[in-house]
Design a protein around this motif. Structure first.
Motif, short mmCIF file in Angstrom:
data_model
loop_
_atom_site.label_atom_id
_atom_site.label_comp_id
_atom_site.label_asym_id
_atom_site.label_seq_id
_atom_site.Cartn_x
_atom_site.Cartn_y
_atom_site.Cartn_z
N LYS A 119 2.33 -3.49 -7.95
CA LYS A 119 1.24 -2.57 -8.31
C LYS A 119 0.10 -3.34 -8.99
O LYS A 119 -1.08 -3.11 -8.72
CB LYS A 119 1.76 -1.45 -9.22
N ILE A 120 0.45 -4.26 -9.86
CA ILE A 120 -0.57 -5.06 -10.55
C ILE A 120 -1.34 -5.92 -9.54
O ILE A 120 -2.57 -5.96 -9.56
CB ILE A 120 0.07 -5.93 -11.66
N ILE A 121 -0.62 -6.58 -8.65
CA ILE A 121 -1.27 -7.43 -7.63
C ILE A 121 -2.14 -6.58 -6.72
O ILE A 121 -3.26 -6.97 -6.38
CB ILE A 121 -0.21 -8.23 -6.83
N LYS A 122 -1.66 -5.42 -6.32
CA LYS A 122 -2.45 -4.52 -5.46
C LYS A 122 -3.74 -4.12 -6.17
O LYS A 122 -4.81 -4.11 -5.56
CB LYS A 122 -1.64 -3.29 -5.08
N THR A 123 -3.64 -3.83 -7.46
CA THR A 123 -4.82 -3.46 -8.23
C THR A 123 -5.82 -4.61 -8.31
O THR A 123 -7.02 -4.42 -8.11
CB THR A 123 -4.42 -3.00 -9.65
N VAL A 124 -5.32 -5.82 -8.56
CA VAL A 124 -6.19 -7.00 -8.61
C VAL A 124 -6.83 -7.23 -7.25
O VAL A 124 -8.04 -7.46 -7.14
CB VAL A 124 -5.40 -8.25 -9.08
#
Length: 132
Positions: free
Chosen positions: A110-115
């Motif tokens: 989720k963090i990588i997708k947001t970035v």
């Protein structure tokens, strides 16, 4: 332009700084746009002009705005802001935020997708994946 949160624990001048930075970063205020005068903003927010002056002084020291005598304060060019920004401090803030997100159970994916979404990488990856 914006409102202050009197329930916020941070000093008013810091809230003002953060609001103006957000307006600049999100493109609401562009390079060389005039920011409201100290008196105008103090009257709008019904707070002491010295509070606005402190926020503007800090924003100028951080490179977000510049002042012209008898003309007012203006948004600095993006290249100037980038050159004045303490990237190391921002990365430390990011690390702290990542620790909090991890603690709250937010997944790595989720963090990588947001970035990736922020940097526009999702579209590039989708196009790349569809070509395989």
């Amino acid at each position: 332009m914006f409102q202050l949160d009197f329930g916020d624990h941070r000093p008013l001048y810091e809230q003002i700084k953060d609001k103006i930075k957000t307006l600049i970063i999100t493109g609401v205020l562009s390079e060389h746009d005039k920011v409201p005068s100290v008196r105008e903003l103090a009257a709008t927010l019904t707070i002491n002009p010295n509070t606005i002056q402190k926020a503007y002084r800090d924003l100028e020291q951080e490179g977000f705005i510049y002042s012209l005598r008898a003309k007012g304060s203006f948004v600095a060019p993006q290249s100037h802001i980038a050159g004045q920004t303490d990237v190391g401090h921002l990365l430390e803030d990011l690390e702290t935020l990542l620790e909090k997100l991890s603690f709250c159970g937010v997944s790595y994916e989720k963090i990588i997708k947001t970035v990736n979404t922020h940097y526009g990488q999702d579209k590039k990856e989708d196009n790349h994946d569809s070509g395989n």
